[in-house]
Structures are given as C-alpha cells and as structure tokens.
Design an enzyme around this catalytic site. Structure first.
Site, PDB file in Angstrom:
ATOM      1  N   CYS A 131     -65.137  -8.351  11.275  1.00  0.00           N
ATOM      2  CA  CYS A 131     -64.827  -7.363  12.311  1.00  0.00           C
ATOM      3  C   CYS A 131     -65.438  -7.786  13.646  1.00  0.00           C
ATOM      4  CB  CYS A 131     -65.366  -5.997  11.890  1.00  0.00           C
ATOM      5  SG  CYS A 131     -65.138  -4.735  13.149  1.00  0.00           S
ATOM      6  N   CYS A 134     -66.898  -4.901  15.730  1.00  0.00           N
ATOM      7  CA  CYS A 134     -68.192  -4.387  15.255  1.00  0.00           C
ATOM      8  C   CYS A 134     -69.323  -5.365  15.569  1.00  0.00           C
ATOM      9  CB  CYS A 134     -68.189  -4.156  13.739  1.00  0.00           C
ATOM     10  SG  CYS A 134     -66.670  -3.528  13.060  1.00  0.00           S
ATOM     11  N   ASP A 135     -69.085  -6.664  15.362  1.00  0.00           N
ATOM     12  CA  ASP A 135     -70.200  -7.623  15.376  1.00  0.00           C
ATOM     13  C   ASP A 135     -70.163  -8.616  16.535  1.00  0.00           C
ATOM     14  OD1 ASP A 135     -71.096  -6.469  13.042  1.00  0.00           O
ATOM     15  OD2 ASP A 135     -69.924  -7.812  11.768  1.00  0.00           O
TER      16      ASP A 135
END
Ligand code: NAP
Length: 303
Positions: A131, A134-135
């Site tokens: 992701c 997200c990261d």
C-alpha cells in the site's frame, strides 16, 4: 429476520445498501473494519463520473457512506463467521450473535496478491509493502521500487515519485497494462525508471529490506537492485474464505454470477471485486451493487 444482509462495505456494498434502503428493505451492512474497501488505499480517483476534483479514495468512501447512512442504511462493524448460504433463511454469526436474512449480497472485495518469493513474508512491514498511500511517506527522499505494470503499480509509482528521490518500476513485460493516461504520465516522469522484462526473485535483507534480486526474463541475467522500499502491486485475489465452498467460483477464484449478480445459490448475490468481472473499478463495483440490491429485494419479496 432481515430482508437483506450485505457483507462488505466497499463501493459495491455501500451502493447495494443505498439501493436497498431506498427500496424499503429491512437491510443491514456488515463490515469487518472500516468502510471503503480498497479505495481507501487510493490517493486519487480520477475516473468516477461527475467527480472531477480527484478526491482521495478515503474521502470518496466517506461520501458513499454518508450518502447511504443519510437514507437510513444500518452499518455494523465486526466479524462475520459460520456463514450458511445453502439453507433458507441464510444465516451467519456476527460478533457472537446469529443473524438471519432472506437474501445475502457478498461484497467482500479483494486483497493484494503476494509474490511468494523468499524474503517477502519476513520483510513485509520492514521495507516490503502492499500500500503506497499507507507507507509511501516512510520513503521520503529515498528510493522505492514498485513491482507490476497495471493501474495500481503505475498510480503508486506516480504517487511515490512526488515523495521519493528515485522510483523504479519492475515489470515482467516491455509494455504496461495500465491505462494510457497513467502510463504516459509515468513514462514522462524524470525520477521514474522502468526495469522491463524483469521479475523479482527474492527480497534481500535481514531485518530490513536492502534490495530486490531481479531476473531478466529475456536475457536470464540476475541482478540485485538496491532499494529502501518495495511496493508489490501485482493484482488482487478475491476474498472468498468465508464461503467454504458453498458458492460456485471461476478458475481465478472469483464468484460466478448471472447478469442479476445472482450466484449459483438462489437469494445469494455477489457484487464488486469479489465477483468474476472483466473490470475492477469503483464505477463497476457500484453498478454491481445497484443490480445486486435490486434483484435481492425482488427475491426477498418472493420468499
Ligand atoms: P492488474 O491490472 O491485474 O495488474 C497486475 C500487474 O502485475 C500486471 O501488470 C501483471 O503483469 C503484473 N503481475 C501479475 N502477477 C505477477 C507476478 N507474479 N510477477 C510479476 N508481475 C506480475 O492489477 P491492479 O493494477 O492491481 O488492478 C486491479 C484492478 O483494479 C484492475 O481492474 C484495474 O484497472 C483496477 N484499478 C484501477 C485503478 C484506476 O482506475 N485508477 C487504479 C487501481 C486499480 P502483466 O501485465 O504481464 O499481466
């Protein structure tokens, strides 16, 4: 007893919920964690008609939920288990209670496919991610590598290119699967370098990722590419573990439906990315949800 239980709160489930409450059904949507499904991991949605300001997926999901809730859709959060779809009423356990419903829509979506190569399991969360939204921030001014050539991989690469010093895209062929607008933008982005005809063989590093071992499928050459982070974007797997073989699946593991989104079981419908569909987009998931709810309601009235 419910007229309709919807399992999964992504675009397909939320649209099904909207149509079902507007159709006057006694309906409840059951979601494991948070609504929105895979779109919450998408940094910009550009191809949902009528919304040209490119909201992030989280914002669009919030609008879907607000819309359905405003018409009275009830959403419950927790775990669905012990699903029985072969008997009437359909039933399952939810947070320890039994739920009975005349009809069910399966809208459980899909999750990222893994590569199954050495180092992948061990280094997930330590440099290997599924992701970018997200990261991605962990790799600010550093080097990131995206594996894959589809819409997810290329939109991830474009997102990461704004944060990272250098982005590599490793693709197993020499042509991208992603749509032209994304592909053209990535090919023109200075800090994106394509590594064509190559597949990852191993993720390298002990406790933290240090690189990825690549094999060129044309020349057979094996090289190690140094990178701080890897984003795997090689497609998705339908989430059907709940079903325990009760519903007919296609060879690729997705649920087979007819044009009313009904599965091989009467009163059991599927919508969105869990379904055997030729196109996995927000707009097609919503369309599936609308059709599934319409015919689930019809079936619940006959029952
Ligand atoms: P996808 O379209 O299935 O693409 C997967 C990519 O990974 C392909 O390029 C594929 O290569 C490659 N791949 C698959 N298995 C691999 C392996 N074992 N090793 C190396 N490479 C591998 O998946 P996706 O990009 O996640 O998209 C899924 C669906 O969501 C699609 O329908 C897509 O259109 C949709 N989506 C849309 C948007 C958008 O509209 N903006 C954004 C994200 C996703 P090949 O090309 O050689 O098969």
């Amino acid at each position: 007893m419910l007229d309709l239980a919807i399992i999964g709160g992504g675009p397909a489930g939320l649209t099904a919920g909207l149509y079902a409450v507007r159709g006057g059904a006694n309906v409840c949507l059951y979601e494991e964690m948070f609504t929105g499904g895979q779109i919450v991991k998408t940094h910009r949605i550009d191809n949902y008609p009528g919304i040209s300001d490119g909201p992030d997926g989280y914002a669009l999901a919030a609008r879907f939920e607000e819309h359905a809730s405003a018409f009275g859709l009830k959403i419950e959060y927790g775990t669905v288990s012990d699903l029985v779809l072969t008997e009437d009423p359909k039933r399952f356990t939810f947070n320890g209670e039994t739920v009975e419903a005349k009809t069910v829509i399966l809208a459980t979506g899909a999750s990222p496919r893994t590569l199954g190569i050495p180092g992948e399991k061990e280094l997930t969360g330590h440099g290997v991610s599924y992701c970018a939204t997200c990261d991605g921030a962990f790799y600010k001014n550093r080097t990131a590598t995206v594996i894959g050539g589809g819409d997810t991989a290329i939109s991830d690469a474009l997102y990461l290119a704004k944060l990272c010093k250098q982005v590599y895209v490793v693709h197993r062929r020499d042509a991208l699967r992603a749509c032209a607008i994304l592909a053209d933008a990535a090919l023109k982005t200075e800090n994106i370098t394509f590594v064509w005809n190559s597949v990852p063989e191993a993720f390298l590093g002990e406790k933290k990722l240090s690189g990825v071992r690549l094999k060129n499928r044309v020349t057979g050459e094996v090289t190690d590419l140094e990178t701080d982070g890897v984003f795997v974007a090689v497609g998705v797997e339908p989430r059907t573990d709940l079903l325990n073989g009760q519903v007919a699946l296609a060879d690729n593991g997705s649920i087979l439906t007819d044009e009313h989104m009904q599965t091989n079981l009467k009163g059991v419908f599927a919508a969105g990315d869990v379904r055997n569909t030729p196109l996995r987009q927000v707009v097609t998931a919503c369309a599936d949800g609308a059709i599934a709810a319409t015919y689930a309601l019809e079936a619940s009235r006959v029952n």
